[in-house]
Design a protein around this motif. Structure first.
Motif, mmCIF file in Angstrom:
data_model
loop_
_atom_site.group_PDB
_atom_site.id
_atom_site.type_symbol
_atom_site.label_atom_id
_atom_site.label_comp_id
_atom_site.label_asym_id
_atom_site.label_seq_id
_atom_site.Cartn_x
_atom_site.Cartn_y
_atom_site.Cartn_z
ATOM 1 N N SER A 176 0.842 -1.235 0.117
ATOM 2 C CA SER A 176 -0.022 -0.172 -0.186
ATOM 3 C C SER A 176 0.856 1.075 -0.098
ATOM 4 N N TYR A 177 1.912 1.104 0.920
ATOM 5 C CA TYR A 177 2.914 2.222 0.699
ATOM 6 C C TYR A 177 3.361 2.629 -0.620
ATOM 7 N N LEU A 178 3.726 1.554 -1.334
ATOM 8 C CA LEU A 178 4.212 1.703 -2.853
ATOM 9 C C LEU A 178 3.066 2.036 -3.868
ATOM 10 N N LEU A 179 1.908 1.961 -3.648
ATOM 11 C CA LEU A 179 0.772 2.331 -4.409
ATOM 12 C C LEU A 179 0.464 3.759 -4.019
ATOM 13 N N ALA A 180 0.913 4.051 -2.737
ATOM 14 C CA ALA A 180 0.712 5.576 -2.405
ATOM 15 C C ALA A 180 1.562 6.424 -3.244
ATOM 16 N N ILE A 181 2.903 6.026 -3.459
ATOM 17 C CA ILE A 181 3.735 6.731 -4.038
ATOM 18 C C ILE A 181 3.172 6.939 -5.651
ATOM 19 N N ALA A 182 2.505 5.952 -6.022
ATOM 20 C CA ALA A 182 2.251 5.832 -7.422
ATOM 21 C C ALA A 182 1.039 6.913 -7.730
ATOM 22 N N ILE A 183 0.155 6.828 -6.551
ATOM 23 C CA ILE A 183 -1.216 7.736 -6.602
ATOM 24 C C ILE A 183 -0.750 8.870 -6.315
ATOM 25 N N CYS A 184 0.310 9.474 -5.458
ATOM 26 C CA CYS A 184 0.764 10.769 -5.182
ATOM 27 C C CYS A 184 1.164 11.329 -6.575
ATOM 28 N N ASN A 185 2.068 10.600 -7.272
ATOM 29 C CA ASN A 185 2.862 11.202 -8.661
ATOM 30 C C ASN A 185 1.859 11.587 -9.526
ATOM 31 N N LEU A 186 0.677 10.510 -9.663
ATOM 32 C CA LEU A 186 -0.252 10.835 -10.747
ATOM 33 C C LEU A 186 -1.145 11.779 -10.287
ATOM 34 N N LEU A 187 -1.369 12.021 -9.103
ATOM 35 C CA LEU A 187 -2.402 13.230 -8.734
ATOM 36 C C LEU A 187 -1.601 14.514 -8.919
ATOM 37 N N LEU A 188 -0.270 14.561 -8.695
ATOM 38 C CA LEU A 188 0.549 15.942 -8.711
ATOM 39 C C LEU A 188 0.678 16.190 -10.308
ATOM 40 N N TYR A 189 0.906 15.087 -11.161
ATOM 41 C CA TYR A 189 1.128 15.352 -12.564
ATOM 42 C C TYR A 189 -0.380 15.607 -13.128
ATOM 43 N N PHE A 190 -1.251 15.342 -12.651
ATOM 44 C CA PHE A 190 -2.797 15.550 -13.390
ATOM 45 C C PHE A 190 -3.111 16.938 -12.949
ATOM 46 N N ALA A 191 -2.798 17.296 -11.803
ATOM 47 C CA ALA A 191 -2.875 18.722 -11.184
ATOM 48 C C ALA A 191 -2.300 19.672 -12.116
ATOM 49 N N PHE A 192 -0.658 19.476 -12.309
ATOM 50 C CA PHE A 192 -0.076 20.382 -13.169
ATOM 51 C C PHE A 192 -0.740 20.311 -14.582
ATOM 52 N N TYR A 193 -1.066 19.297 -15.203
ATOM 53 C CA TYR A 193 -1.647 19.396 -16.266
ATOM 54 C C TYR A 193 -2.533 20.033 -16.586
ATOM 55 N N ILE A 194 -3.869 20.092 -15.693
ATOM 56 C CA ILE A 194 -4.894 21.072 -15.768
ATOM 57 C C ILE A 194 -4.519 22.551 -15.520
ATOM 58 N N ILE A 195 -3.557 22.776 -14.685
ATOM 59 C CA ILE A 195 -3.372 24.129 -14.289
ATOM 60 C C ILE A 195 -2.523 24.679 -15.397
ATOM 61 N N MET A 196 -1.822 23.914 -16.011
ATOM 62 C CA MET A 196 -0.913 24.390 -17.531
ATOM 63 C C MET A 196 -2.051 24.457 -18.522
ATOM 64 N N LYS A 197 -3.035 23.801 -18.772
ATOM 65 C CA LYS A 197 -3.893 23.636 -19.670
ATOM 66 C C LYS A 197 -4.742 25.041 -19.500
ATOM 67 N N LEU A 198 -5.407 25.390 -18.410
ATOM 68 C CA LEU A 198 -6.049 26.655 -18.398
ATOM 69 C C LEU A 198 -5.124 27.647 -18.465
ATOM 70 N N ARG A 199 -3.878 27.683 -17.892
ATOM 71 C CA ARG A 199 -2.756 28.984 -18.089
ATOM 72 C C ARG A 199 -2.526 29.177 -19.390
#
Length: 642
Positions: free
Chosen positions: A526-549
């Motif tokens: 579960s710790y390893l899965l948390a690492i993967a999910i945190c990186n995915l959420l970070l990249y998705f948030a960055f993508y949305i912000i840059m898209k709007l920007r």
């Protein structure tokens, strides 16, 4: 009654005890050293529950036997110190326990049928909704085609001169900025005005007649100066999608289709031994009667045939059905896109995010496999087969990140072989963590170092768009950059947006590595899965912000999907953290977390997590697919690559 549930409750955690269900016969096995000889048994502290079926007891009756054990280690308590002198008597203290034995009727066949119909109804409603939306969309497209000139008519056929560069690409004689492909082709064309259009149409016509099997990715890197050309294009301060989608579409289509075929092959070879193993687990439980092997929610575990907890298996059906529905949606989009290419539709040829569907097919397959393997895990949930429940979660998180990156970087996205090799490494460490990670300082140090090094290497790869080399001169070049950019003169990063993302990513990953090294969580998977999910959420948030920007917008359908998915994820996580059982403790301690069914007297909190998380994953996939639909009419040399 055909089936009853025998519950044993106590207000006392210790002494540790064993409850057993035995057939009526002599002798009665009611001693600590023989209570496990026949029937079904489980250790307990405060709670115990066993579902008893008439077919298992020929005498149509049974004994309920409760025995206090001589020590508490089996229930997570301390192990009493025993002296070495065998003749010395030991004062065991007060080894008595006050209990309540409650026998209640189990659910009947009508509840089973209602549970199955409810499960099917929820997910088949998504098929119905998709069908309705498809029909509405097709009707709207037909009305639109009535008032439009067919897109496959060339200027010569219509007698019309292109009115603007936006309609048929860039021109060499109007002073406008050319894309990298337009520069290359216009230079070799006899007619500067229409060289770009002719190249596009010719390449499409050629792609219709040539087989994908004759296309190799090596066809691209044949010129001597191709590396210098890559350096010029990919190291520009402001990159556009046209700069990173220069390879032949046939080559990239074949490259990304490998993702699907590889994951299909992996799924077959992975799933077959898993199914065999869990069937063996269930057989051992049924034959030995040992209820401590599997960590069920015994207060809501409804048997069916040889399966001990059918409801936990049935609730995984959503992953399979919604994964298959997603594959159908991808197939429909793929067919529409191929028809547009056959019509020489310029929007499909030169506008919008390049359409490659191989990763989408792989994501849908991974979602279906997650349902199958999660069902296998819940046949007999325990720490040795928890990997089955998480392996394709790693796959899904990795494929989603790759798809986000592929959208605007199709030429430099990782190949299927590289991606799956990295995911295999993740699963390898997951196995090592489960087997050796508990309290092992050396393992956590090695893993944290590898985690940080992998983060730094990936950051470098993303920042320089692959235009760097890992060789013996890497340290010299690093020192040179530090000296020129930090010591000799203080200059900021050339690619600000990328630098912000990578700095945040490194902060998150270094923090997770430090947490793992200091806390050493028992549930490494579960710790390893948390690492993967945190990186995915970070990249998705960055993508949305840059898209709007960048001045882009999110269409109504994509916005609805985002909001709906966020709400469903929130509800799903609430039920996930209820924690009805845990293999991080002893079986007796795990049963203290057991709870009664909460939905239709058939499904528990974890089943609802399965329902909601499958819907949320399906919604997340739809978000990835639809979030850039607003760019379908925008030329690629005007779409930022971030």
């Amino acid at each position: 009654m055909d089936t009853v549930i025998v519950k044993v409750n106590s207000d006392m955690t210790f002494p540790c005890s064993v409850m057993s269900i035995q057939d009526i016969q002599c002798p009665v096995y009611d001693l600590d050293n023989n209570v496990a000889f026949i029937g079904m048994y489980q250790t307990m502290t405060k709670k115990g529950a066993i579902t008893v079926q008439r077919k298992d007891f020929p005498s149509n009756s049974f004994y309920v036997v409760v025995v206090v054990k001589t020590e508490d280690e089996a229930c997570g308590g301390p192990l009493r110190f025993y002296p070495l002198r065998p003749d010395e008597l030991i004062d065991a203290g007060n080894r008595s326990k006050l209990i309540d034995v409650i026998v209640t009727p189990a659910i009947n066949s009508e509840v089973y049928v209602m549970g199955m119909l409810f499960c099917l109804g929820i997910f088949l409603s998504f098929y119905l909704l998709t069908l309705i939306m498809t029909c509405v969309e097709n009707r709207r497209m037909k009305k639109r085609e009535v008032f439009q000139i067919p897109a496959d008519m060339s200027p010569a056929e219509t007698g019309k001169t292109p009115a603007s560069p936006y309609e048929y690409g860039s021109f060499a004689d109007n002073g406008s900025t050319l894309s990298s492909e337009a520069i290359t082709d216009s230079a070799t064309s006899t007619d500067n005005n229409y060289g770009y259009v002719e190249r596009s149409l010719d390449s499409v016509g050629r792609s219709r007649h040539e087989s994908l099997s004759s296309v190799e990715e090596d066809d691209y890197d044949t010129l001597d100066d191709i590396n210098s050309d890559k350096n010029i294009v990919r190291t520009k301060k402001f990159l556009y999608v046209s700069d990173l989608s220069r390879k032949d579409k046939r080559i990239l289509s074949k490259k990304y289709q490998i993702y699907f075929w590889n994951i299909a092959t992996i799924a077959v070879f992975y799933a077959l031994p898993v199914v065999q193993l869990v069937i063996t687990y269930q057989t051992v439980v049924n034959v030995t009667g040992n209820q401590d092997i599997c960590f069920y929610n015994f207060l809501c575990a409804h048997p069916l045939g040889a399966l001990s907890a059918f409801n936990n298996i049935l609730s995984n059906l959503g992953y399979v059905l919604l994964g298959f529905l997603f594959l159908l949606i991808v197939l429909k989009r793929d067919i529409v896109h191929q028809r547009a290419l056959v019509r020489n539709d310029l929007h499909a040829l030169e506008c919008g995010i390049p359409k490659h569907f191989g990763l989408y097919y792989a994501m849908g397959t991974a979602l279906m496999m997650e349902g199958l393997l999660s069902a296998c895990y819940h046949v007999c949930p325990n720490y040795t087969n928890f990997q089955f429940d998480t392996s394709f979660m790693y796959m899904i998180a990795g494929l989603c990140m790759l798809k986000l990156y592929q959208k605007r970087h199709p030429d430099i996205n990782a190949s299927a072989y590289t991606a799956y090799a990295c995911l295999a490494g993740v699963i390898f460490f997951s196995v090592l963590g489960v087997v050796f990670g508990k309290g092992n300082t050396v393992f956590w140090i090695v893993f944290s170092v590898i985690h940080i090094l992998a983060t730094m290497l990936l950051s470098t790869q993303l920042y320089y768009m692959g235009r760097w080399r890992l060789d013996s001169g890497i340290l010299r070049r690093i020192l040179n950059v530090v000296y020129t950019d930090c010591i000799r003169q203080c200059s900021g990063p050339m690619y600000i947006d990328r630098a912000v993302l990578l700095v945040m990513g490194n902060i998150v990953n270094w923090s997770l590595a430090a947490y793992g090294l200091l806390e050493r969580p028992n549930d490494f998977a579960s710790y390893l899965l948390a690492i993967a999910i945190c990186n995915l959420l970070l990249y998705f948030a960055f993508y949305i912000i840059m898209k709007l920007r960048s001045g882009e917008r999110i269409q109504c359908l994509a916005l609805v999907c985002i909001l709906f998915t966020a709400v469903v994820w929130g509800l799903a996580l609430y039920f996930f953290f209820q924690g009805l059982s845990t293999w991080q403790k002893t079986p007796a301690e795990s049963r203290e977390h057991n709870r009664d069914c909460i939905l239709l007297s058939f499904f528990d909190d974890h089943d609802i997590w399965h329902f909601l998380s499958s819907i949320a994953m399906f919604g997340s996939f739809l978000v990835l697919m639809t979030m850039d639909d607003d760019l379908d009419t925008v030329q690629r040399d005007k779409i930022f690559a971030f």
